[in-house]
Write a protein that holds these residues in place. Structure first.
Motif, PDB file in Angstrom:
ATOM      1  N   PRO A 120     -21.581  18.778   3.768  1.00  0.00           N
ATOM      2  CA  PRO A 120     -21.012  17.848   4.756  1.00  0.00           C
ATOM      3  C   PRO A 120     -19.572  18.187   5.118  1.00  0.00           C
ATOM      4  N   ASP A 121     -18.878  18.880   4.213  1.00  0.00           N
ATOM      5  CA  ASP A 121     -17.496  19.219   4.514  1.00  0.00           C
ATOM      6  C   ASP A 121     -17.372  20.333   5.561  1.00  0.00           C
ATOM      7  N   ASP A 122     -18.525  20.931   5.933  1.00  0.00           N
ATOM      8  CA  ASP A 122     -18.517  21.948   6.996  1.00  0.00           C
ATOM      9  C   ASP A 122     -18.722  21.332   8.388  1.00  0.00           C
ATOM     10  N   GLY A 125     -18.742  19.228  14.329  1.00  0.00           N
ATOM     11  CA  GLY A 125     -19.190  18.723  15.633  1.00  0.00           C
ATOM     12  C   GLY A 125     -20.137  17.563  15.363  1.00  0.00           C
ATOM     13  N   PRO A 126     -20.710  16.973  16.409  1.00  0.00           N
ATOM     14  CA  PRO A 126     -21.597  15.828  16.167  1.00  0.00           C
ATOM     15  C   PRO A 126     -22.838  16.214  15.360  1.00  0.00           C
ATOM     16  N   VAL A 127     -23.179  15.381  14.374  1.00  0.00           N
ATOM     17  CA  VAL A 127     -24.382  15.623  13.558  1.00  0.00           C
ATOM     18  C   VAL A 127     -25.231  14.356  13.487  1.00  0.00           C
ATOM     19  N   ILE A 128     -26.500  14.564  13.185  1.00  0.00           N
ATOM     20  CA  ILE A 128     -27.390  13.439  12.899  1.00  0.00           C
ATOM     21  C   ILE A 128     -27.849  13.609  11.458  1.00  0.00           C
ATOM     22  N   VAL A 129     -27.725  12.546  10.680  1.00  0.00           N
ATOM     23  CA  VAL A 129     -28.021  12.622   9.250  1.00  0.00           C
ATOM     24  C   VAL A 129     -29.351  11.922   8.991  1.00  0.00           C
ATOM     25  N   LYS A 130     -30.269  12.670   8.363  1.00  0.00           N
ATOM     26  CA  LYS A 130     -31.619  12.147   8.130  1.00  0.00           C
ATOM     27  C   LYS A 130     -31.860  11.989   6.641  1.00  0.00           C
ATOM     28  N   TYR A 140     -31.341   6.796  10.036  1.00  0.00           N
ATOM     29  CA  TYR A 140     -30.552   7.942  10.497  1.00  0.00           C
ATOM     30  C   TYR A 140     -29.156   7.447  10.873  1.00  0.00           C
ATOM     31  N   PHE A 141     -28.172   8.321  10.739  1.00  0.00           N
ATOM     32  CA  PHE A 141     -26.890   7.948  11.318  1.00  0.00           C
ATOM     33  C   PHE A 141     -26.191   9.168  11.919  1.00  0.00           C
ATOM     34  N   LEU A 142     -25.257   8.891  12.803  1.00  0.00           N
ATOM     35  CA  LEU A 142     -24.512   9.958  13.470  1.00  0.00           C
ATOM     36  C   LEU A 142     -23.124  10.052  12.853  1.00  0.00           C
ATOM     37  N   ALA A 143     -22.597  11.273  12.818  1.00  0.00           N
ATOM     38  CA  ALA A 143     -21.227  11.449  12.328  1.00  0.00           C
ATOM     39  C   ALA A 143     -20.588  12.594  13.110  1.00  0.00           C
ATOM     40  N   LYS A 144     -19.263  12.639  13.090  1.00  0.00           N
ATOM     41  CA  LYS A 144     -18.600  13.667  13.889  1.00  0.00           C
ATOM     42  C   LYS A 144     -17.637  14.536  13.091  1.00  0.00           C
ATOM     43  N   SER A 145     -17.418  14.164  11.815  1.00  0.00           N
ATOM     44  CA  SER A 145     -16.496  14.945  10.983  1.00  0.00           C
ATOM     45  C   SER A 145     -16.841  14.659   9.517  1.00  0.00           C
ATOM     46  N   PRO A 146     -16.329  15.464   8.587  1.00  0.00           N
ATOM     47  CA  PRO A 146     -16.584  15.185   7.164  1.00  0.00           C
ATOM     48  C   PRO A 146     -16.134  13.759   6.778  1.00  0.00           C
ATOM     49  N   GLU A 147     -14.974  13.348   7.274  1.00  0.00           N
ATOM     50  CA  GLU A 147     -14.453  11.999   6.923  1.00  0.00           C
ATOM     51  C   GLU A 147     -15.412  10.920   7.409  1.00  0.00           C
ATOM     52  N   ILE A 158     -24.011   6.583  -1.186  1.00  0.00           N
ATOM     53  CA  ILE A 158     -23.847   7.999  -1.534  1.00  0.00           C
ATOM     54  C   ILE A 158     -22.362   8.299  -1.623  1.00  0.00           C
ATOM     55  N   LYS A 159     -21.917   8.706  -2.829  1.00  0.00           N
ATOM     56  CA  LYS A 159     -20.486   8.904  -3.008  1.00  0.00           C
ATOM     57  C   LYS A 159     -20.075  10.358  -3.186  1.00  0.00           C
ATOM     58  N   ASP A 160     -20.973  11.190  -3.728  1.00  0.00           N
ATOM     59  CA  ASP A 160     -20.594  12.606  -3.853  1.00  0.00           C
ATOM     60  C   ASP A 160     -21.758  13.540  -3.557  1.00  0.00           C
ATOM     61  N   LYS A 161     -21.457  14.839  -3.604  1.00  0.00           N
ATOM     62  CA  LYS A 161     -22.415  15.855  -3.162  1.00  0.00           C
ATOM     63  C   LYS A 161     -23.686  15.901  -4.010  1.00  0.00           C
ATOM     64  N   GLU A 162     -23.575  15.489  -5.281  1.00  0.00           N
ATOM     65  CA  GLU A 162     -24.771  15.504  -6.146  1.00  0.00           C
ATOM     66  C   GLU A 162     -25.860  14.567  -5.622  1.00  0.00           C
ATOM     67  N   GLU A 163     -25.437  13.556  -4.871  1.00  0.00           N
ATOM     68  CA  GLU A 163     -26.415  12.546  -4.421  1.00  0.00           C
ATOM     69  C   GLU A 163     -27.020  12.884  -3.056  1.00  0.00           C
ATOM     70  N   LEU A 164     -26.803  14.115  -2.611  1.00  0.00           N
ATOM     71  CA  LEU A 164     -27.226  14.462  -1.251  1.00  0.00           C
ATOM     72  C   LEU A 164     -28.619  15.085  -1.151  1.00  0.00           C
ATOM     73  N   SER A 165     -29.292  15.267  -2.310  1.00  0.00           N
ATOM     74  CA  SER A 165     -30.566  15.990  -2.224  1.00  0.00           C
ATOM     75  C   SER A 165     -31.574  15.208  -1.385  1.00  0.00           C
ATOM     76  N   GLY A 166     -32.270  15.916  -0.541  1.00  0.00           N
ATOM     77  CA  GLY A 166     -33.257  15.263   0.336  1.00  0.00           C
ATOM     78  C   GLY A 166     -32.668  14.797   1.656  1.00  0.00           C
ATOM     79  N   ILE A 167     -31.342  14.789   1.740  1.00  0.00           N
ATOM     80  CA  ILE A 167     -30.701  14.372   2.987  1.00  0.00           C
ATOM     81  C   ILE A 167     -30.466  15.603   3.848  1.00  0.00           C
ATOM     82  N   GLN A 168     -30.880  15.547   5.094  1.00  0.00           N
ATOM     83  CA  GLN A 168     -30.618  16.695   5.956  1.00  0.00           C
ATOM     84  C   GLN A 168     -29.591  16.341   7.028  1.00  0.00           C
ATOM     85  N   ILE A 169     -28.610  17.213   7.152  1.00  0.00           N
ATOM     86  CA  ILE A 169     -27.576  17.019   8.171  1.00  0.00           C
ATOM     87  C   ILE A 169     -27.837  18.038   9.270  1.00  0.00           C
ATOM     88  N   GLN A 170     -28.190  17.561  10.449  1.00  0.00           N
ATOM     89  CA  GLN A 170     -28.503  18.462  11.557  1.00  0.00           C
ATOM     90  C   GLN A 170     -27.457  18.342  12.645  1.00  0.00           C
TER      91      GLN A 170
END
Ligand code: AMP
Ligand code: AMP
Length: 331
Positions: A120-122, A125-130, A140-147, A158-170
């Motif tokens: 997520p820190d990469d 641009g606009p992303v959709i999180v599944k 689903y939610f939309l985001a535009k930056s790591p913050e 979800i607080k850190d990267k370990e909890e991201l499994s199964g989540i896809q950021i497109q």
């Protein structure tokens, strides 16, 4: 042989199509749905209560036509163990339901796919999180930056990267949704374009009804809960793009999972550069075929009679019966 399906999703169309081809029909599902399929729209000759009444379906010599509802309610494990004959390739279910397998399939088909961000820190641009297991765009939610991503992810716990499994950021691809519906006849080795729809989603299609200033004041986040489907006809010079995408998926499936046959759908958007970007495949009938109970412009061009996807399925089963080739298309 009778044609059966779960009473929801696209069952009206499937059973109507089966009756048009002179099959007897069976609907099964919740008791409350019975009048819909027997009285208001009399398409089911038999109605059986239950998620999957195996014994009764076997007694009735039924073939099950899988739909999104059937697979969702029964679960893939039980679908794989079914004793009642199933129209289609069950192996394709695994591939479509696992986001990384699905991506391998679509990549092999040489489709243009949204970029996926592993970290997520990469996000640049606009992303959709599944989130994992989210269906029909709920969650689903939309985001535009790591913050922005972390702020919104935190709301889901979800607080850190370990909890991201199964989540896809497109990558969020700006374009208009186009969902072409295909039918691949295994008997004739031919791909057909049946129809095309776009979805009517709450609240994505509701947000445009209020002015931008109020959208901002209300801090609305976008959701994609399907409420209905709207028929679509594509600019004619784009049809070959959609057809070639379908051909690519069928060819890739032959190499990866022993084939894909019957109805399927590619879900994507067309961008202003006229590019078809695909974010999902459904390896079975989609409910977006429902506006076309009486056929679509495309099925009319091919058949000169009203052929819905449901009817096309029944036509294939009838041909298989006549040619004694049912074992080639049932699993
Ligand atoms: P339901 O039987 O309506 O609860 O739907 C079961 C699954 O099929 C859910 O994942 C829905 O999102 C999906 N689905 C149902 N109807 C439609 C539709 N008209 N368009 C797209 N997806 C649908
Ligand atoms: P899905 O349930 O994955 O078909 O997605 C639900 C909705 O989210 C779709 O109808 C699209 O409007 C939107 N969507 C999904 N993925 C993307 C993407 N990568 N770019 C833009 N919109 C998307």
């Amino acid at each position: 042989m009778r044609i059966a399906t779960y009473a929801s999703h696209s069952a009206l169309q499937i059973l109507k199509g089966a009756k048009q081809e002179s099959f007897e029909t069976v609907a099964f599902g919740k008791a409350r749905a019975k009048p819909l399929y027997t009285r208001y729209f009399p398409v089911a000759d038999y109605f059986i209560e239950g998620t999957y009444p195996e014994e009764k379906l076997l007694e009735l010599d039924a073939v099950v036509i899988p739909t999104g509802s059937f697979v969702a309610h029964l679960g893939i494990e039980l679908v794989e163990k079914m004793k009642v004959p199933y129209y289609g390739n069950k192996a394709a279910l695994r591939w479509e339901s696992d986001r990384s397998l699905e991506r391998r399939w679509l990549e092999k088909a040489k489709l243009r796919l949204p970029r996926v961000y592993e970290d997520p820190d990469d996000i640049d641009g606009p992303v959709i999180v599944k989130p994992f297991g989210a269906k029909g765009g709920r969650g689903y939610f939309l985001a535009k930056s790591p913050e922005d991503f972390w702020k919104k992810a935190e709301r889901l716990g979800i607080k850190d990267k370990e909890e991201l499994s199964g989540i896809q950021i497109q990558e969020y691809v700006l374009g208009v949704p186009v969902y072409p519906h295909y039918f691949y006849s295994k008997l004739n080795r031919e791909l057909e374009l049946m129809s095309i729809d776009r979805r009517y989603e709450s609240n994505a299609d509701a947000i445009g009804r209020i002015p931008a200033k109020e959208q901002r004041d209300l801090e609305i986040s976008t959701n994609y809960t399907v409420i209905g489907n709207i028929p679509l006809v594509l600019r004619e010079s784009l049809l070959m793009d959609v057809i070639e995408a379908g051909e690519g998926v069928v060819k890739a499936a032959e190499e990866l999972m022993g084939g894909l046959w019957g109805p399927f759908c590619l879900e994507g958007v067309f961008t202003e550069e006229l590019e078809f970007v695909v974010f999902e495949i459904s390896a079975r009938i989609v409910a977006g075929t429902n506006p076309f109970v009486h056929g679509s412009p495309y099925s009319w061009l091919r058949y000169d009679k009203p052929v819905s996807t449901g009817r096309r399925i029944a036509m294939e089963l009838k041909q298989a019966e006549d040619e004694e080739r049912l074992d080639e298309i049932l699993t």
